[in-house]
Design an enzyme around this catalytic site. Structure first.
Site, PDB file in Angstrom:
ATOM      1  N   TYR A  52       0.792  -1.232   0.065  1.00 40.63           N
ATOM      2  CA  TYR A  52      -0.085   0.145  -0.221  1.00 40.63           C
ATOM      3  C   TYR A  52       0.801   1.268   0.126  1.00 40.63           C
ATOM      4  O   TYR A  52       0.502   2.251  -0.720  1.00 40.63           O
ATOM      5  CB  TYR A  52      -0.771  -0.059   1.059  1.00 40.63           C
ATOM      6  CG  TYR A  52      -1.815   1.238   1.480  1.00 40.63           C
ATOM      7  CD1 TYR A  52      -3.251   1.012   0.790  1.00 40.63           C
ATOM      8  CD2 TYR A  52      -1.813   2.185   2.040  1.00 40.63           C
ATOM      9  CE1 TYR A  52      -4.227   1.839   0.918  1.00 40.63           C
ATOM     10  CE2 TYR A  52      -2.739   3.254   2.413  1.00 40.63           C
ATOM     11  CZ  TYR A  52      -4.171   2.854   1.709  1.00 40.63           C
ATOM     12  OH  TYR A  52      -4.972   3.768   1.678  1.00 40.63           O
TER      13      TYR A  52
ATOM     14  N   LYS B  56       0.921   4.335  -2.722  1.00 41.73           N
ATOM     15  CA  LYS B  56       0.739   5.507  -2.377  1.00 41.73           C
ATOM     16  C   LYS B  56       1.604   6.402  -2.797  1.00 41.73           C
ATOM     17  O   LYS B  56       1.272   7.475  -3.234  1.00 41.73           O
ATOM     18  CB  LYS B  56       0.080   5.572  -1.140  1.00 41.73           C
ATOM     19  CG  LYS B  56      -1.181   4.988  -0.759  1.00 41.73           C
ATOM     20  CD  LYS B  56      -2.485   5.111  -1.645  1.00 41.73           C
ATOM     21  CE  LYS B  56      -3.968   4.698  -1.321  1.00 41.73           C
ATOM     22  NZ  LYS B  56      -5.019   5.260  -2.304  1.00 41.73           N
TER      23      LYS B  56
HETATM   24  N1  CAA Z   1       5.407  -2.006  14.834  1.00 43.99           N
HETATM   25  C1  CAA Z   1       6.350  -3.015  15.429  1.00 43.99           C
HETATM   26  N2  CAA Z   1       5.923  -4.040  15.495  1.00 43.99           N
HETATM   27  C2  CAA Z   1       4.541  -4.542  15.221  1.00 43.99           C
HETATM   28  C3  CAA Z   1       3.762  -3.622  14.599  1.00 43.99           C
HETATM   29  C4  CAA Z   1       4.285  -2.270  14.628  1.00 43.99           C
HETATM   30  N3  CAA Z   1       3.305  -1.286  14.187  1.00 43.99           N
HETATM   31  N4  CAA Z   1       2.480  -3.993  14.377  1.00 43.99           N
HETATM   32  C5  CAA Z   1       2.601  -5.352  14.633  1.00 43.99           C
HETATM   33  N5  CAA Z   1       3.716  -5.602  15.202  1.00 43.99           N
HETATM   34  C6  CAA Z   1       4.345  -7.042  15.373  1.00 43.99           C
HETATM   35  C7  CAA Z   1       3.574  -7.598  16.505  1.00 43.99           C
HETATM   36  O1  CAA Z   1       4.102  -7.279  17.953  1.00 43.99           O
HETATM   37  C8  CAA Z   1       4.091  -9.100  16.506  1.00 43.99           C
HETATM   38  O2  CAA Z   1       5.305  -9.455  16.776  1.00 43.99           O
HETATM   39  P1  CAA Z   1       5.822 -10.618  17.473  1.00 43.99           P
HETATM   40  O3  CAA Z   1       5.641 -11.776  16.326  1.00 43.99           O
HETATM   41  O4  CAA Z   1       7.121 -10.585  17.842  1.00 43.99           O
HETATM   42  O5  CAA Z   1       4.921 -10.969  18.567  1.00 43.99           O
HETATM   43  C9  CAA Z   1       4.012  -9.053  14.841  1.00 43.99           C
HETATM   44  O6  CAA Z   1       4.646  -7.787  14.375  1.00 43.99           O
HETATM   45  C10 CAA Z   1       2.610  -9.042  14.199  1.00 43.99           C
HETATM   46  O7  CAA Z   1       2.912 -10.568  13.584  1.00 43.99           O
HETATM   47  P2  CAA Z   1       1.662 -10.854  12.692  1.00 43.99           P
HETATM   48  O8  CAA Z   1       1.813 -12.264  12.111  1.00 43.99           O
HETATM   49  O9  CAA Z   1       0.347 -10.547  13.210  1.00 43.99           O
HETATM   50  O10 CAA Z   1       1.880 -10.079  11.311  1.00 43.99           O
HETATM   51  P3  CAA Z   1       1.085  -9.827  10.184  1.00 43.99           P
HETATM   52  O11 CAA Z   1       1.799  -9.980   8.902  1.00 43.99           O
HETATM   53  O12 CAA Z   1      -0.172 -10.484   9.968  1.00 43.99           O
HETATM   54  O13 CAA Z   1       0.826  -8.266  10.034  1.00 43.99           O
HETATM   55  C11 CAA Z   1      -0.671  -6.423  10.530  1.00 43.99           C
HETATM   56  C12 CAA Z   1      -0.096  -7.769  11.175  1.00 43.99           C
HETATM   57  C13 CAA Z   1      -1.522  -6.877   9.441  1.00 43.99           C
HETATM   58  C14 CAA Z   1       0.521  -5.334   9.957  1.00 43.99           C
HETATM   59  C15 CAA Z   1      -1.203  -5.623  11.834  1.00 43.99           C
HETATM   60  O14 CAA Z   1      -0.613  -5.367  12.724  1.00 43.99           O
HETATM   61  C16 CAA Z   1      -2.203  -4.528  11.296  1.00 43.99           C
HETATM   62  O15 CAA Z   1      -3.310  -4.577  10.641  1.00 43.99           O
HETATM   63  N6  CAA Z   1      -1.490  -3.376  11.557  1.00 43.99           N
HETATM   64  C17 CAA Z   1      -2.177  -2.076  10.899  1.00 43.99           C
HETATM   65  C18 CAA Z   1      -1.812  -1.531   9.465  1.00 43.99           C
HETATM   66  C19 CAA Z   1      -2.358  -0.364   8.995  1.00 43.99           C
HETATM   67  O16 CAA Z   1      -1.968   0.709   9.730  1.00 43.99           O
HETATM   68  N7  CAA Z   1      -3.130  -0.474   8.017  1.00 43.99           N
HETATM   69  C20 CAA Z   1      -3.840   0.805   7.781  1.00 43.99           C
HETATM   70  C21 CAA Z   1      -5.054   0.264   7.024  1.00 43.99           C
HETATM   71  S1  CAA Z   1      -6.334   1.807   6.610  1.00 43.99           S
HETATM   72  C22 CAA Z   1      -5.331   2.591   5.288  1.00 43.99           C
HETATM   73  O17 CAA Z   1      -4.469   1.932   4.895  1.00 43.99           O
HETATM   74  C23 CAA Z   1      -5.963   4.003   5.146  1.00 43.99           C
HETATM   75  C24 CAA Z   1      -4.886   4.967   5.182  1.00 43.99           C
HETATM   76  O18 CAA Z   1      -4.291   5.403   3.962  1.00 43.99           O
HETATM   77  C25 CAA Z   1      -4.407   5.380   6.139  1.00 43.99           C
END
Ligand code: CAA
Length: 248
Positions: free
Chosen positions: A155, A159
């Site tokens: 994304y 963007k």
């Molecule tokens: N920083 C550091 N570590 C993070 C983190 C962050 N921001 N977010 C998750 N982690 C870590 C977790 O602590 C976990 O670590 P451990 O394995 O050591 O416990 C690990 O990452 C998560 O592992 P997952 O297997 O769950 O990771 P994943 O590949 O499934 O991804 C994710 C998880 C989908 C990224 C989830 O964290 C998420 O949804 N994040 C939000 C992303 C976001 O902001 N999207 C915006 C959507 S809206 C939009 O895009 C509109 C716009 O323009 C703003």
């Protein structure tokens, strides 16, 4: 401008949260608004809801990630409604996940829907704008294209790419009275943002100096401003609208 001579605006991804707000704001501001949709069931519900609220906005089918489908849609709009003066490249999706977990299809879906779509739509309206010596192209990017976001390599790349497109095209078409600008919203209260896990979203909102999500109407207002005749010297710009989450 009289009623029969209204400027025509096409909003892609019109049935989403931001798209809907943009359509309403542009309509209220006196534009002839047409929207693009991808899912039929959603489109039918959307059109009847809009009609009930007093908005006369027609939707046209098109898969903006597909060059030919986009071309057919734009041909249909221009023959049934008229020439497109303003294009709002708003359609977008997310397929979030760390790169370690990201499948090639998640990469391609986001790049094609969010970035290649901008090429596809713009390509099909640009010659008409050049011939008529007027145009407004407004690309809806994201704060995450400016600063990156954990879990959004696809994304953020798309963007950020949109703004590169904006800057280059702005230079190419300035002499024809066409402006090309980017809007980079932060976290706005849409279904897309509400799909982020609550715990993660709380952490994100905590980084926003205004302490809240943005409203769709706030972004829509900026779109209508950039569509106006008054912004004829604004081009190649990137407008941040993120409550102070990312300042530079
Ligand atoms: N920083 C550091 N570590 C993070 C983190 C962050 N921001 N977010 C998750 N982690 C870590 C977790 O602590 C976990 O670590 P451990 O394995 O050591 O416990 C690990 O990452 C998560 O592992 P997952 O297997 O769950 O990771 P994943 O590949 O499934 O991804 C994710 C998880 C989908 C990224 C989830 O964290 C998420 O949804 N994040 C939000 C992303 C976001 O902001 N999207 C915006 C959507 S809206 C939009 O895009 C509109 C716009 O323009 C703003």
């Amino acid at each position: 401008m009289d009623k029969l001579n209204k400027r025509i605006v096409l909003v892609t991804g019109a049935t989403g949260g931001l798209g809907t707000a943009m359509c309403k704001e542009l309509y209220k501001d006196g534009y002839r608004v047409v929207g693009n949709y991808h899912t039929k069931e959603k489109a039918e519900k959307w059109m009847s809801a809009m009609k009930a609220e007093g908005f006369d906005i027609q939707l046209f089918y098109g898969d903006v990630s597909d060059y030919n489908s986009t071309g057919e849609m734009i041909k249909k709009i221009e023959s049934e409604v008229g020439p497109i003066d303003t294009l709002v490249n708003n359609a977008g999706i997310t397929r979030d996940g760390r790169l370690l977990n990201m499948k090639p299809e998640d990469w391609h879906a986001v790049i094609n829907t969010n970035l290649t779509s901008v090429f596809n739509c713009t390509k099909h309206v640009l010659q008409g704008m050049v011939d008529r010596k007027f145009g407004r192209i407004i690309n809806i990017s994201s704060v995450n294209g400016q600063r990156g976001q954990f879990g959004q390599t696809n994304y953020s790349a798309a963007k950020a790419g949109m703004h590169g497109f904006t800057k280059s095209l702005a230079m190419e078409v300035a002499k024809y009275g066409i402006t090309v600008n980017t809007i980079s919203p932060g976290y706005i209260g849409t279904d897309m943002v509400m799909a982020v896990p609550q715990k993660v979203l709380d952490q994100i909102v905590a980084q926003v100096p205004m302490g809240r999500l943005g409203g769709t109407h706030e972004v829509a207002h900026l779109v209508s401003f950039l569509a106006s005749e008054a912004t004829s010297f604004v081009t190649g710009a990137n407008y941040s609208i993120n409550g102070g989450q990312h300042v530079y």
